[in-house]
Design an enzyme around this catalytic site. Structure first.
Site: not given
Ligand code: RB5
Length: 147
Positions: A10, A67, A69, A100, A135
């Protein structure tokens, strides 16, 4: 013919996605980079779905998703049957995800990882083979949950 990797992110994952794509090419993969290519806000499930479906259908051997996180991408990609998406924050996790769990999609968080660590995680993921054996039995049980 080289194996294919499909990548997407994203708006919060543009830089690390570019780095992950570079590493995948360095590791000998053909890479389809779905973008996005501007910083405009997009919704991560749209990219997770496209990448997941390409991997599940066999059009790509592995997927890369980035993304902010890595969490949203992993939640969304794991909704696609046949996807085993692993959210990894270090090289050990990446190696174990392959060895695994036979993970076929790697999810990274650009707001957490530096580009150097992110690249090292991608390298570790691609260089580690699945160990099979006991596994595989567990992977088969996961696949049975999708029936
Ligand atoms: C975008 O602001 C953020 O929510 C997205 O990149 C991500 O971290 C979601 O899990």
């Amino acid at each position: 013919m080289p194996d294919r990797v499909i990548a997407g992110s994203d708006h919060a994952g543009l830089k690390l996605r570019a780095e992950a794509v570079r590493v995948a090419r360095e590791e000998g993969f053909e890479v389809d980079d779905l973008g996005p290519f501007s910083g405009d806000s997009v919704d991560y499930p749209d990219y997770a779905r496209q990448v997941g479906e390409a991997v599940a259908s066999g059009r790509a051997r592995f997927g890369l998703l980035v993304c902010g996180t890595g969490i949203g991408m992993s939640i969304a990609a794991n909704k696609v049957k046949g996807v085993r998406a692993a959210h990894c924050g270090d090289e050990f996790e990446a190696r174990m995800a392959r060895a695994h769990n036979d993970a076929n999609v790697l999810c990274l968080g650009e707001r957490i990882l530096g580009l150097g660590l992110g690249a090292a995680i991608v390298t570790a993921f691609f260089q580690q083979p699945f160990e099979g054996g006991r596994h595989q039995v567990r992977i088969d049980k996961i696949s049975a949950m999708e029936k």
